[in-house]
Write a protein that holds these residues in place. Sequence first.
Motif, PDB file in Angstrom:
ATOM      1  N   VAL A 131       0.843  -1.207   0.000  1.00 22.25           N
ATOM      2  CA  VAL A 131       0.000   0.000   0.000  1.00 22.25           C
ATOM      3  C   VAL A 131       0.871   1.248   0.000  1.00 22.25           C
ATOM      4  N   MET A 132       0.307   2.343  -0.520  1.00 15.94           N
ATOM      5  CA  MET A 132       1.054   3.602  -0.628  1.00 15.94           C
ATOM      6  C   MET A 132       0.153   4.766  -0.270  1.00 15.94           C
ATOM      7  N   TRP A 133      -0.180   4.868   1.008  1.00 15.66           N
ATOM      8  CA  TRP A 133      -1.063   5.928   1.469  1.00 15.66           C
ATOM      9  C   TRP A 133      -0.326   7.241   1.717  1.00 15.66           C
ATOM     10  N   SER A 134       1.003   7.185   1.785  1.00 14.58           N
ATOM     11  CA  SER A 134       1.806   8.388   2.023  1.00 14.58           C
ATOM     12  C   SER A 134       3.185   8.154   1.428  1.00 14.58           C
ATOM     13  N   GLU A 135       4.042   9.161   1.486  1.00 17.17           N
ATOM     14  CA  GLU A 135       5.396   9.003   0.945  1.00 17.17           C
ATOM     15  C   GLU A 135       6.185   7.969   1.726  1.00 17.17           C
ATOM     16  N   GLY A 136       5.934   7.891   3.036  1.00 13.22           N
ATOM     17  CA  GLY A 136       6.615   6.874   3.839  1.00 13.22           C
ATOM     18  C   GLY A 136       6.227   5.470   3.399  1.00 13.22           C
ATOM     19  N   HIS A 137       4.927   5.253   3.171  1.00 11.35           N
ATOM     20  CA  HIS A 137       4.474   3.963   2.670  1.00 11.35           C
ATOM     21  C   HIS A 137       5.083   3.683   1.292  1.00 11.35           C
ATOM     22  N   ARG A 138       5.134   4.721   0.463  1.00 10.55           N
ATOM     23  CA  ARG A 138       5.640   4.548  -0.896  1.00 10.55           C
ATOM     24  C   ARG A 138       7.118   4.160  -0.902  1.00 10.55           C
ATOM     25  N   SER A 139       7.879   4.683   0.045  1.00 11.40           N
ATOM     26  CA  SER A 139       9.314   4.357   0.102  1.00 11.40           C
ATOM     27  C   SER A 139       9.542   2.887   0.393  1.00 11.40           C
ATOM     28  N   THR A 140       8.780   2.327   1.344  1.00  8.31           N
ATOM     29  CA  THR A 140       8.957   0.894   1.632  1.00  8.31           C
ATOM     30  C   THR A 140       8.331   0.044   0.532  1.00  8.31           C
TER      31      THR A 140
ATOM     32  N   ARG B 186       8.432   0.874  -2.629  1.00  6.91           N
ATOM     33  CA  ARG B 186       9.455   0.886  -3.684  1.00  6.91           C
ATOM     34  C   ARG B 186      10.547  -0.131  -3.362  1.00  6.91           C
ATOM     35  N   LEU B 187      10.902  -0.255  -2.077  1.00 10.60           N
ATOM     36  CA  LEU B 187      11.898  -1.253  -1.678  1.00 10.60           C
ATOM     37  C   LEU B 187      11.393  -2.652  -2.014  1.00 10.60           C
ATOM     38  N   TYR B 188      10.120  -2.927  -1.704  1.00 10.71           N
ATOM     39  CA  TYR B 188       9.548  -4.252  -1.975  1.00 10.71           C
ATOM     40  C   TYR B 188       9.629  -4.576  -3.469  1.00 10.71           C
ATOM     41  N   TYR B 189       9.186  -3.654  -4.313  1.00 11.77           N
ATOM     42  CA  TYR B 189       9.162  -3.933  -5.753  1.00 11.77           C
ATOM     43  C   TYR B 189      10.566  -3.928  -6.368  1.00 11.77           C
TER      44      TYR B 189
ATOM     45  N   GLU C  14      16.119   6.246   0.614  1.00  7.46           N
ATOM     46  CA  GLU C  14      16.940   5.471  -0.321  1.00  7.46           C
ATOM     47  C   GLU C  14      18.325   5.187   0.265  1.00  7.46           C
ATOM     48  N   ARG C  15      18.906   6.164   0.949  1.00  7.71           N
ATOM     49  CA  ARG C  15      20.226   5.954   1.565  1.00  7.71           C
ATOM     50  C   ARG C  15      20.159   4.876   2.650  1.00  7.71           C
ATOM     51  N   LEU C  16      19.128   4.926   3.480  1.00  3.08           N
ATOM     52  CA  LEU C  16      18.976   3.929   4.539  1.00  3.08           C
ATOM     53  C   LEU C  16      18.795   2.534   3.954  1.00  3.08           C
ATOM     54  N   GLN C  17      18.023   2.419   2.904  1.00  2.00           N
ATOM     55  CA  GLN C  17      17.763   1.125   2.297  1.00  2.00           C
ATOM     56  C   GLN C  17      19.004   0.598   1.573  1.00  2.00           C
ATOM     57  N   THR C  18      19.754   1.496   0.948  1.00  2.00           N
ATOM     58  CA  THR C  18      20.996   1.096   0.278  1.00  2.00           C
ATOM     59  C   THR C  18      21.985   0.531   1.281  1.00  2.00           C
ATOM     60  N   ALA C  19      22.140   1.221   2.415  1.00  4.33           N
ATOM     61  CA  ALA C  19      23.054   0.762   3.465  1.00  4.33           C
ATOM     62  C   ALA C  19      22.615  -0.584   4.026  1.00  4.33           C
ATOM     63  N   PHE C  20      21.322  -0.777   4.185  1.00  2.04           N
ATOM     64  CA  PHE C  20      20.791  -2.037   4.710  1.00  2.04           C
ATOM     65  C   PHE C  20      21.102  -3.186   3.761  1.00  2.04           C
ATOM     66  N   LEU C  21      20.898  -2.993   2.465  1.00  2.00           N
ATOM     67  CA  LEU C  21      21.079  -4.074   1.503  1.00  2.00           C
ATOM     68  C   LEU C  21      22.539  -4.409   1.248  1.00  2.00           C
ATOM     69  N   LYS C  22      23.428  -3.474   1.544  1.00  2.00           N
ATOM     70  CA  LYS C  22      24.866  -3.764   1.404  1.00  2.00           C
ATOM     71  C   LYS C  22      25.276  -4.930   2.289  1.00  2.00           C
ATOM     72  N   LYS C  23      24.583  -5.088   3.421  1.00  2.00           N
ATOM     73  CA  LYS C  23      24.900  -6.187   4.343  1.00  2.00           C
ATOM     74  C   LYS C  23      24.623  -7.545   3.711  1.00  2.00           C
ATOM     75  N   PHE C  24      23.833  -7.559   2.656  1.00  2.00           N
ATOM     76  CA  PHE C  24      23.487  -8.820   1.993  1.00  2.00           C
ATOM     77  C   PHE C  24      24.158  -8.941   0.627  1.00  2.00           C
TER      78      PHE C  24
ATOM     79  N   ALA D 179       5.248  -1.256 -11.485  1.00  2.00           N
ATOM     80  CA  ALA D 179       4.699  -2.034 -10.370  1.00  2.00           C
ATOM     81  C   ALA D 179       4.056  -1.123  -9.331  1.00  2.00           C
ATOM     82  N   LEU D 180       4.660   0.024  -9.079  1.00  2.00           N
ATOM     83  CA  LEU D 180       4.095   0.981  -8.124  1.00  2.00           C
ATOM     84  C   LEU D 180       2.758   1.532  -8.617  1.00  2.00           C
ATOM     85  N   GLN D 181       2.692   1.825  -9.907  1.00  2.00           N
ATOM     86  CA  GLN D 181       1.443   2.330 -10.472  1.00  2.00           C
ATOM     87  C   GLN D 181       0.333   1.287 -10.374  1.00  2.00           C
ATOM     88  N   ARG D 182       0.659   0.048 -10.664  1.00  2.00           N
ATOM     89  CA  ARG D 182      -0.343  -1.022 -10.583  1.00  2.00           C
ATOM     90  C   ARG D 182      -0.816  -1.191  -9.137  1.00  2.00           C
ATOM     91  N   ALA D 183       0.115  -1.143  -8.187  1.00  2.00           N
ATOM     92  CA  ALA D 183      -0.257  -1.286  -6.785  1.00  2.00           C
ATOM     93  C   ALA D 183      -1.199  -0.164  -6.357  1.00  2.00           C
TER      94      ALA D 183
END
Length: 314
Positions: free
Chosen positions: A181-190, A192-195, A233-243, A262-266
Motif C-alpha cells: 500500500v502507498m497511502w503516504s510518501e513513507g508507505h511509498r518508500s517501503t 518501492r523497496l519491496y518492488y 533510499e540511503r537507509l535502504q541502500t546501506a541495509f542491503l549492502k549487508k546482503f 509495479a508501483l502504479q499497478r499497486a
Amino acid sequence: MKMRAAHLSLLLGLALALAACGKQQSANEHGQAATTPATALAPPASDATPAPAATASQRQEAGLAPSQPSKTTRPNEDGSETVEDTTGDSGTHNLLLAAVASTMGASTAAATAAITGPTLWQEGVNYTRLVPAQPTSVAAGQVEVLEFFWYACPHCYAIDPLVESWKKTKPGFVSFSRVAVMWSEGHRSTARLYYTLESMGKLDQLHGEVFKEIHVNGNPLIATDPNDTAGAERLQTAFLKKFGISEDAFKKAYHSFAVETALQRADQLVLRYRVEGVPTFVVNGKYVADVRSAGSPERLLSLVDDLAAQEHKH
C-alpha cells in the motif's frame, strides 16, 4: 456489574484495534501499532442492537405466561381500594422477555443456518463480497489471492510467517501475490523497496529480512521525515549492502521502469479495492477479508483457502 461490562467492552475494543494497521496511521510512526484501524470489514457489533420484544409464541415456548398489564391500587374516599390496570409490562418483565426473545431468536437463526448452508463462514461477517467483482490478472483456471500489506505494520509482520508457510502448502490453482500500500510518501518508500527486491529476484531471500530490520532491529528504513525520499533510499541502500547488494545495482533497479510500473499497478489495486487497513486479503476479485473479520490469523488463511476452493469449482 456495569463496571464489569464496561471493562469487557474496553478489552473488546482494544482487541479489535489490534486487528490491522489503518490508512489513517501515519508512516512516520515507524511501524507502531495503529490504535484506530480504518477497515470496513469488521463484523457488526451485535451487542449494539436492542433485543426485540418476545412474541406470544416465544413466551409460550419459553414457559412464560402471556404478557399481562401491571396493576396498581387506588384508595377510595370510603377507605376501600380499587385495583386498576396500567398499560405495558414492568421494566423487569420487559427485560426478561427481551432476553428470552434474543436467546430464542439466536437459536432459531443458528438452526436455520445449519439447514440452509455452511455456518463456518458468513458473508457480511467473516468476509465481504465485492459488487461488481473486479477483473484479475491470472491465467484461466487459476484463482488470484492478493495480500495488501505494509512493511512497517506490526500485524503484517505478525502474520507473515503464517503466510509464508501457507504459500508452501496452498493449492496449485491459487496464484498468490502481495500488494504494497502507498497511502503516504513513507508507505511509498517501503513499497518501492519491496518492488525493487522483486525486480532483482531477491524477494524470497530478503522479504523476511526487511520485516526483521524494521520490527526487531528498530530501523524503519525511511527517514525521520517520511517525505525525505532520498534519505529513505540511503537507509535502504546501506541495509542491503549487508546482503551483498551493491549500491549501483540497487539504485539502477530502484529507479527502473519495471519498479515504476509495479508501483502504479499497486496504487490502482489499492484504489480499486478501497483498501483502508492491512493486512487485507482479496480472493479472485470477489471477496475481501482481514484478521478482524475472520477472527484470527489462522482462521483468515483458512477462510482464504475455502473461498479460493469455492471459486475454483466455479
